[in-house]
Design a protein around this motif. Sequence first.
Motif, short mmCIF file in Angstrom:
data_model
loop_
_atom_site.label_atom_id
_atom_site.label_comp_id
_atom_site.label_asym_id
_atom_site.label_seq_id
_atom_site.Cartn_x
_atom_site.Cartn_y
_atom_site.Cartn_z
N LEU A 19 0.86 -1.34 0.09
CA LEU A 19 0.10 -0.02 -0.05
C LEU A 19 0.71 1.21 0.03
CD1 LEU A 19 -2.70 -0.92 2.37
CD2 LEU A 19 -3.22 -0.87 0.13
N ALA A 20 1.97 1.13 0.90
CA ALA A 20 2.81 2.35 0.76
C ALA A 20 3.66 2.41 -0.48
CB ALA A 20 3.87 2.18 1.92
N SER A 21 3.83 1.85 -1.02
CA SER A 21 4.57 1.60 -2.57
C SER A 21 3.71 2.10 -3.53
CB SER A 21 4.96 0.29 -2.88
OG SER A 21 6.25 -0.09 -1.93
N ASN A 22 2.45 1.75 -3.29
CA ASN A 22 1.43 2.08 -4.28
C ASN A 22 1.00 3.68 -4.20
OD1 ASN A 22 1.13 -0.43 -5.46
ND2 ASN A 22 -0.86 -0.93 -4.35
N LYS A 23 1.07 4.16 -2.91
CA LYS A 23 0.91 5.48 -2.74
C LYS A 23 1.99 6.49 -3.09
CE LYS A 23 -0.06 8.62 1.11
NZ LYS A 23 -0.24 8.88 2.68
N VAL A 24 3.16 5.90 -2.97
CA VAL A 24 4.20 6.74 -3.39
C VAL A 24 4.31 6.73 -5.08
CG1 VAL A 24 6.99 6.60 -3.56
CG2 VAL A 24 5.84 6.01 -1.49
N LEU A 25 3.90 5.67 -5.86
CA LEU A 25 3.66 5.57 -7.21
C LEU A 25 2.74 6.72 -7.51
CD1 LEU A 25 4.83 3.99 -9.53
CD2 LEU A 25 2.99 2.43 -9.18
N ARG A 26 1.69 6.59 -7.00
CA ARG A 26 0.62 7.37 -7.59
C ARG A 26 0.92 8.89 -7.26
NH1 ARG A 26 -2.74 3.96 -4.53
NH2 ARG A 26 -2.54 5.25 -2.74
N ASN A 27 1.54 9.26 -5.92
CA ASN A 27 1.93 10.66 -5.84
C ASN A 27 3.09 11.07 -6.75
OD1 ASN A 27 0.23 11.01 -3.89
ND2 ASN A 27 1.62 10.29 -2.16
N THR A 28 4.07 10.18 -7.15
CA THR A 28 5.08 10.41 -8.07
C THR A 28 4.57 10.64 -9.34
OG1 THR A 28 6.55 9.01 -6.80
CG2 THR A 28 7.28 9.49 -9.17
N TYR A 29 3.76 9.99 -9.66
CA TYR A 29 3.12 10.01 -11.39
C TYR A 29 2.31 11.46 -11.48
CZ TYR A 29 4.90 5.61 -13.23
OH TYR A 29 5.81 4.78 -13.37
N GLY A 30 1.66 11.35 -10.28
CA GLY A 30 0.96 12.71 -10.35
C GLY A 30 1.55 14.12 -10.34
N LEU A 31 2.54 14.05 -9.58
CA LEU A 31 3.46 15.22 -9.65
C LEU A 31 4.47 15.16 -10.84
CD1 LEU A 31 4.55 17.68 -7.88
CD2 LEU A 31 6.31 15.92 -6.68
N LEU A 32 4.72 14.19 -11.46
CA LEU A 32 5.60 14.15 -12.39
C LEU A 32 4.63 14.62 -13.73
CD1 LEU A 32 8.19 13.12 -14.07
CD2 LEU A 32 6.99 11.19 -14.57
N ALA A 33 3.63 14.48 -13.85
CA ALA A 33 2.55 14.87 -14.93
C ALA A 33 2.56 16.33 -14.72
CB ALA A 33 1.23 14.34 -14.95
N LEU A 34 2.33 16.89 -13.50
CA LEU A 34 2.16 18.32 -13.21
C LEU A 34 3.63 19.13 -13.62
CD1 LEU A 34 0.15 18.58 -9.93
CD2 LEU A 34 -0.67 19.03 -12.29
N ARG A 188 12.71 0.86 -7.97
CA ARG A 188 12.84 1.12 -6.51
C ARG A 188 11.39 1.68 -5.79
NH1 ARG A 188 16.37 5.99 -4.84
NH2 ARG A 188 16.35 4.93 -2.98
N ILE A 189 10.72 2.40 -6.63
CA ILE A 189 9.31 2.63 -6.14
C ILE A 189 8.53 1.53 -6.03
CG2 ILE A 189 7.17 3.99 -6.60
CD1 ILE A 189 9.07 5.77 -8.30
N VAL A 190 8.41 0.47 -6.85
CA VAL A 190 7.48 -0.54 -7.00
C VAL A 190 7.79 -1.60 -5.69
CG1 VAL A 190 6.91 -2.70 -8.33
CG2 VAL A 190 7.07 -0.61 -9.12
N ASN A 191 9.33 -1.64 -5.52
CA ASN A 191 9.72 -2.61 -4.39
C ASN A 191 9.84 -2.09 -3.12
OD1 ASN A 191 10.11 -5.30 -6.25
ND2 ASN A 191 11.30 -3.78 -7.31
N GLY A 192 9.47 -0.64 -2.94
CA GLY A 192 9.83 -0.09 -1.45
C GLY A 192 11.04 0.32 -1.32
N GLY A 193 12.05 0.67 -2.31
CA GLY A 193 13.22 1.22 -1.99
C GLY A 193 13.15 2.88 -2.15
#
Length: 224
Positions: A19-34, A188-193
């Motif tokens: 769940l933590a990795s998925n949250k980081v992934l969503r936040n990363t892609y959202g901020l990356l798009a912006l 790293r994001i997907v695997n929690g690194g």
Amino acid sequence: MRTTRQDPYSAVSRQESVLASNKVLRNTYGLLALTLMWAAGVAGVAMMMNLPHPGMLVTLAGFFGLLFLTHKTADSAWGLLSVFAFTGFLGYTAGPIVNAYVSGMANGGELVMMALGGTGAIFLGLSAYVLTTKKDFTFMGGFLFVGIITAFLAGLAAVIFQMPALSLAVSGMFVLLMSGLILFETSRIVNGGETNYIHATVSLFVSIYNLFLSLLHLLGFAND
């Protein structure tokens, strides 16, 4: 027959990690798009106003200075402002470069669109591969670090001593290295690194930025 019981605490821990990795992934892609839209907007303004390129020294000082600031403030509310300052600056440096292709070549607009399309295809393809397979590419970290430092120094030498062949080779190196960096950071994001989405966004943005300019250089050389 002996059966093994699954540790419920271990299962809960793994679920929380996912769940933590998925949250980081969503936040990363959202901020990356912006940040990509923001940088594109800044580049567009720089092109419309025909602003000059700031030069190598200002570009390097702004890049490393704002990169340092972003990493120092990544754990605070100032981190978001630093990210947009950093990506906006890179957008400004890209504007005059793109303008030179558009105005200096008969098919410059087509070359820019091809570079954008190639960058998007590479990023989406590599990201989808990691997200689908969940493979761990963090073993590439040391190789990528050495490769990027080597390519960076070679690029400086190509500019200082005006060596077009070396500059072309550096662009080819950066295409490979930035592709590897996309695999590395996404893994790293997907695997929690990676647990800080600002760090992850900056890494992916720099990969996309360098990948686009390197492809544009290679396409321009091939066209010329």
